[in-house]
Scaffold this motif. Structure first.
Motif, mmCIF file in Angstrom:
data_model
loop_
_atom_site.group_PDB
_atom_site.id
_atom_site.type_symbol
_atom_site.label_atom_id
_atom_site.label_comp_id
_atom_site.label_asym_id
_atom_site.label_seq_id
_atom_site.Cartn_x
_atom_site.Cartn_y
_atom_site.Cartn_z
ATOM 1 N N GLN A 365 0.641 15.065 12.070
ATOM 2 C CA GLN A 365 -0.004 16.197 12.709
ATOM 3 C C GLN A 365 0.577 17.502 12.139
ATOM 4 O OE1 GLN A 365 -2.590 15.811 14.907
ATOM 5 N NE2 GLN A 365 -2.360 13.644 14.346
ATOM 6 N N VAL A 366 -0.286 18.272 11.520
ATOM 7 C CA VAL A 366 0.138 19.522 10.898
ATOM 8 C C VAL A 366 -0.727 20.651 11.445
ATOM 9 C CG1 VAL A 366 0.445 20.765 8.734
ATOM 10 C CG2 VAL A 366 0.813 18.302 8.806
ATOM 11 N N SER A 367 -0.088 21.724 11.864
ATOM 12 C CA SER A 367 -0.851 22.855 12.381
ATOM 13 C C SER A 367 -1.456 23.652 11.245
ATOM 14 C CB SER A 367 0.067 23.755 13.224
ATOM 15 O OG SER A 367 1.020 24.401 12.383
ATOM 16 N N ILE A 368 -2.488 24.411 11.565
ATOM 17 C CA ILE A 368 -3.126 25.261 10.554
ATOM 18 C C ILE A 368 -2.126 26.277 10.020
ATOM 19 C CG2 ILE A 368 -4.903 27.026 10.194
ATOM 20 C CD1 ILE A 368 -6.695 25.494 12.097
ATOM 21 N N ASP A 369 -1.287 26.807 10.898
ATOM 22 C CA ASP A 369 -0.278 27.784 10.467
ATOM 23 C C ASP A 369 0.688 27.158 9.463
ATOM 24 O OD1 ASP A 369 -1.345 29.742 12.053
ATOM 25 O OD2 ASP A 369 0.027 29.418 13.730
ATOM 26 N N GLU A 370 1.028 25.870 9.686
ATOM 27 C CA GLU A 370 1.948 25.205 8.761
ATOM 28 C C GLU A 370 1.295 24.980 7.405
ATOM 29 O OE1 GLU A 370 4.945 21.323 8.531
ATOM 30 O OE2 GLU A 370 3.621 21.611 10.271
ATOM 31 N N VAL A 371 0.002 24.638 7.412
ATOM 32 C CA VAL A 371 -0.727 24.478 6.141
ATOM 33 C C VAL A 371 -0.725 25.788 5.364
ATOM 34 C CG1 VAL A 371 -2.990 24.023 5.106
ATOM 35 C CG2 VAL A 371 -2.178 22.597 6.990
ATOM 36 N N VAL A 372 -1.005 26.880 6.065
ATOM 37 C CA VAL A 372 -0.996 28.195 5.422
ATOM 38 C C VAL A 372 0.369 28.505 4.845
ATOM 39 C CG1 VAL A 372 -1.196 30.687 5.824
ATOM 40 C CG2 VAL A 372 -2.883 29.129 6.812
ATOM 41 N N ARG A 373 1.417 28.226 5.625
ATOM 42 C CA ARG A 373 2.781 28.533 5.167
ATOM 43 C C ARG A 373 3.145 27.738 3.917
ATOM 44 N NH1 ARG A 373 7.449 26.105 5.590
ATOM 45 N NH2 ARG A 373 6.670 24.543 7.080
ATOM 46 N N LEU A 374 2.874 26.448 3.927
ATOM 47 C CA LEU A 374 3.244 25.595 2.795
ATOM 48 C C LEU A 374 2.478 25.974 1.528
ATOM 49 C CD1 LEU A 374 3.488 22.127 4.581
ATOM 50 C CD2 LEU A 374 5.368 23.433 3.587
ATOM 51 N N ASN A 409 -8.421 17.214 4.045
ATOM 52 C CA ASN A 409 -7.300 16.353 4.443
ATOM 53 C C ASN A 409 -7.122 16.233 5.948
ATOM 54 O OD1 ASN A 409 -6.704 16.992 1.556
ATOM 55 N ND2 ASN A 409 -4.916 15.741 1.981
ATOM 56 N N PHE A 410 -7.533 17.275 6.687
ATOM 57 C CA PHE A 410 -7.274 17.258 8.126
ATOM 58 C C PHE A 410 -8.551 17.354 8.962
ATOM 59 C CE2 PHE A 410 -3.489 18.997 6.016
ATOM 60 C CZ PHE A 410 -2.560 18.053 6.424
ATOM 61 N N ASN A 411 -9.714 17.394 8.289
ATOM 62 C CA ASN A 411 -11.022 17.364 8.951
ATOM 63 C C ASN A 411 -11.175 18.446 10.025
ATOM 64 O OD1 ASN A 411 -13.585 16.181 9.061
ATOM 65 N ND2 ASN A 411 -13.032 14.930 10.842
ATOM 66 N N VAL A 412 -10.597 19.605 9.757
ATOM 67 C CA VAL A 412 -10.753 20.743 10.671
ATOM 68 C C VAL A 412 -12.168 21.290 10.521
ATOM 69 C CG1 VAL A 412 -9.858 23.018 11.324
ATOM 70 C CG2 VAL A 412 -8.296 21.263 10.428
ATOM 71 N N GLN A 448 -4.161 19.414 -10.596
ATOM 72 C CA GLN A 448 -2.718 19.184 -10.515
ATOM 73 C C GLN A 448 -2.117 19.928 -9.329
ATOM 74 O OE1 GLN A 448 -1.335 20.408 -14.360
ATOM 75 N NE2 GLN A 448 -2.474 18.799 -15.438
ATOM 76 N N GLU A 449 -2.588 21.169 -9.118
ATOM 77 C CA GLU A 449 -2.084 21.958 -7.991
ATOM 78 C C GLU A 449 -2.421 21.285 -6.658
ATOM 79 O OE1 GLU A 449 -3.767 25.824 -8.446
ATOM 80 O OE2 GLU A 449 -2.485 26.376 -10.150
ATOM 81 N N ILE A 450 -3.663 20.819 -6.522
ATOM 82 C CA ILE A 450 -4.080 20.158 -5.280
ATOM 83 C C ILE A 450 -3.248 18.893 -5.043
ATOM 84 C CG2 ILE A 450 -5.969 18.934 -4.141
ATOM 85 C CD1 ILE A 450 -6.494 21.870 -4.131
ATOM 86 N N ASP A 451 -3.023 18.122 -6.107
ATOM 87 C CA ASP A 451 -2.226 16.880 -5.965
ATOM 88 C C ASP A 451 -0.808 17.214 -5.493
ATOM 89 O OD1 ASP A 451 -4.312 15.306 -6.756
ATOM 90 O OD2 ASP A 451 -3.689 15.172 -8.859
ATOM 91 N N GLN A 452 -0.203 18.256 -6.086
ATOM 92 C CA GLN A 452 1.161 18.632 -5.691
ATOM 93 C C GLN A 452 1.195 19.142 -4.259
ATOM 94 O OE1 GLN A 452 4.033 18.224 -7.484
ATOM 95 N NE2 GLN A 452 2.726 17.059 -8.862
ATOM 96 N N ILE A 453 0.165 19.883 -3.850
ATOM 97 C CA ILE A 453 0.110 20.411 -2.480
ATOM 98 C C ILE A 453 -0.042 19.270 -1.474
ATOM 99 C CG2 ILE A 453 -1.352 21.720 -0.873
ATOM 100 C CD1 ILE A 453 -1.833 23.690 -3.242
ATOM 101 N N LYS A 454 -0.862 18.281 -1.807
ATOM 102 C CA LYS A 454 -1.050 17.146 -0.892
ATOM 103 C C LYS A 454 0.267 16.414 -0.647
ATOM 104 C CE LYS A 454 -5.941 16.209 -1.753
ATOM 105 N NZ LYS A 454 -6.952 15.254 -2.310
ATOM 106 N N LEU A 455 1.121 16.371 -1.672
ATOM 107 C CA LEU A 455 2.427 15.701 -1.509
ATOM 108 C C LEU A 455 3.278 16.403 -0.440
ATOM 109 C CD1 LEU A 455 3.435 14.917 -5.202
ATOM 110 C CD2 LEU A 455 2.611 13.319 -3.469
ATOM 111 N N LEU A 456 3.043 17.700 -0.233
ATOM 112 C CA LEU A 456 3.810 18.447 0.759
ATOM 113 C C LEU A 456 3.554 17.952 2.165
ATOM 114 C CD1 LEU A 456 3.244 22.095 -0.584
ATOM 115 C CD2 LEU A 456 5.236 20.628 -0.996
ATOM 116 N N PHE A 457 2.396 17.308 2.376
ATOM 117 C CA PHE A 457 2.016 16.858 3.713
ATOM 118 C C PHE A 457 2.214 15.360 3.898
ATOM 119 C CE2 PHE A 457 -0.735 20.454 2.552
ATOM 120 C CZ PHE A 457 -0.317 21.372 3.515
ATOM 121 N N SER A 458 2.738 14.672 2.851
ATOM 122 C CA SER A 458 2.893 13.209 2.945
ATOM 123 C C SER A 458 4.214 12.855 3.623
ATOM 124 C CB SER A 458 2.827 12.592 1.566
ATOM 125 O OG SER A 458 3.850 13.093 0.741
#
Length: 458
Positions: A365-374, A409-412, A448-458
């Motif tokens: 569970q990741v908040s929208i604010d956390e997605v923005v921050r990361l 990724n989060f179906n918002v 590549q950027e999207i793949d690296q960003i997705k790893l931040l949420f794994s």
């Protein structure tokens, strides 16, 4: 307690988390040198060990020190002399015993000459959408090693078959070109060889670095696994750079694996990034449902499990529910197979669900604010910039990526995304999402950027 008592207690805990050989290699002749305002300074014998402890074991060391000394606020590493007879770590003697019965599983034995595991072959390597480009490049390398895709750099999250792929390349080249010398090595072993050379150089006051260089320059194919740990290891990077140049200029094949793209390896020198980019850089992503099912089916066949209708249903359930890496898939399958063998019968779907429930990761569970921050951290932007009315390309790109990740990724919902990102209309969010989706087909850097960003949420 004094510094020695503290470090002795810490070493007991650290040793329980490492193999004996790694523990001795990296923690022998270490000690707590001093304490200053809550900062613990760990003394190490040389710069190599200092870099390695910081890059590979810093979290473990910090956690262990904090548990044993709650007042500690941070940990740093310094090169400091320590008498060998003071070291609490003793050398171990590894005894090899000959079994009374010959083991039938010959494929479990690692070849001592090249470190390759014979069970890593392409006959057992499942190809799907998640790895087909890496597989195709591997086949081209096997046909013409040293000239097709040299160097070959494969990256992706752990447990997706990178080691299987690169070792299978080595085994295939050995079979096709018996005269070629192939060598597989983990970066950790490569670095420890260099440490041993450095220590020998200091002790004997003789130049033995040439011996180190010649050892690796004799190979026709060099495969280095887990290269991501090389960041900030200046001497290791320097030696690898020179070794790379020698091998590349003489058309000898070089293969690397990493958990991330070389552009995102912290501390990696630009000259090495440039060298890695000269050949082929390809990623392996998490397998889709069809690939997961194929992997499980193939694994079940190797275990000689009859594919009854009930068992096929179990495989389909595992493939749909365990969406992590290949190791997690195989772990779930092994748990089910174990129960089948114990009960000597097929098991029901409800039983399968109960067996693998602990293998299913709850969605984070990741908040929208956390997605923005990361994501703003990833692009080195301020969070507030994402809400500004501006057409600056770097901000627009980051904002569109945030919208894409939140939806994909989060179906918002589109309206909620728009509301949270400065009150934008949902049609703007839809446009941004679709644009990123289109651009991913033609812009490999964005991918590549999207793949690296997705790893931040794994």
């Amino acid at each position: 307690m004094d510094h020695k008592q503290l470090w002795d207690k810490c070493l007991i805990e650290i040793e329980s988390n490492l193999s004996k050989q790694n523990f001795i290699t990296w923690f022998k002749n270490t000690h707590i040198s001093k304490e200053d305002s809550g900062t613990i300074f760990v003394g190490v014998p040389n710069e190599f060990v200092k870099d390695w402890l910081f890059n590979k074991y810093h979290k473990l060391i910090s956690k262990t020190i904090t548990i044993n000394m709650p007042a500690a606020r941070s940990v740093e590493y310094i090169v400091a002399k320590y008498e060998a007879n003071q070291s609490p770590i003793k050398e171990i003697e590894i005894k090899v015993t000959t079994p009374t019965n010959t083991l039938p599983l010959q494929d479990l034995y690692i070849n001592k000459d090249d470190n390759l595991n014979p069970r890593y072959i392409f006959e057992t390597f499942i190809v799907g959408n998640f790895n087909e480009l890496a597989y195709a490049a591997a086949q081209a390398i096997i046909k013409n090693p040293g000239r097709s895709y040299n160097p070959f750099f494969v990256y992706g999250p752990t447990g997706l078959g990178k080691t299987h792929l690169i070792q299978a390349i080595g085994n295939s080249i050995k079979q096709k070109f018996p005269e070629k010398k192939v060598h597989y090595i983990m970066l950790e072993k490569f670095a420890s060889d260099l440490v041993a050379t450095f220590q020998s150089y200091q002790a004997n006051k003789s130049n033995v670095f040439n011996a180190f260089k010649e050892k690796y320059r004799k190979y026709d194919v060099l495969i280095i696994d887990d290269i991501q740990f090389i960041g900030k290891m200046e001497k290791t990077q320097e030696e690898l750079f020179h070794l790379f140049n020698i091998m590349h200029e003489s058309n000898r094949q070089i293969i690397f694996s990493s958990d991330k793209h070389p552009n995102y390896i912290p501390g990696l020198e630009d000259r090495l990034k440039s060298r890695f980019s000269q050949g082929m850089i390809v990623d392996i992503i998490e397998p889709d449902y069809e690939s997961r099912l194929a992997i499980l089916t193939t694994k079940a066949k190797t275990l000689c499990i009859p594919l009854s209708d009930e068992f096929k249903g179990a495989l389909e359930y595992i493939a749909s529910m365990v969406q992590g890496n290949i190791r997690e898939l195989e772990g779930s399958l092994n748990a089910v197979v174990c129960q089948i063998q114990l009960k000597n019968r097929d098991i029901s779907l409800n039983e399968v669900k109960n067996i693998i429930k602990n293998h299913i990761k709850p969605k984070k569970q990741v908040s929208i604010d956390e997605v923005v921050r990361l994501i703003t951290d990833f692009y080195n932007l301020k969070e507030s910039s994402l809400y500004e009315k501006t057409r600056r390309k770097e901000i627009v790109r980051a904002r569109q990526v945030v919208m894409y990740i939140l939806r994909e990724n989060f179906n918002v919902s589109y309206p909620l995304i728009g509301q949270k990102l400065g009150g934008k209309d949902h049609t703007t969010v839809i446009h941004s999402y679709e644009k990123v989706k289109r651009d991913l087909k033609t812009d490999p850097l964005l991918g590549q950027e999207i793949d690296q960003i997705k790893l931040l949420f794994s």
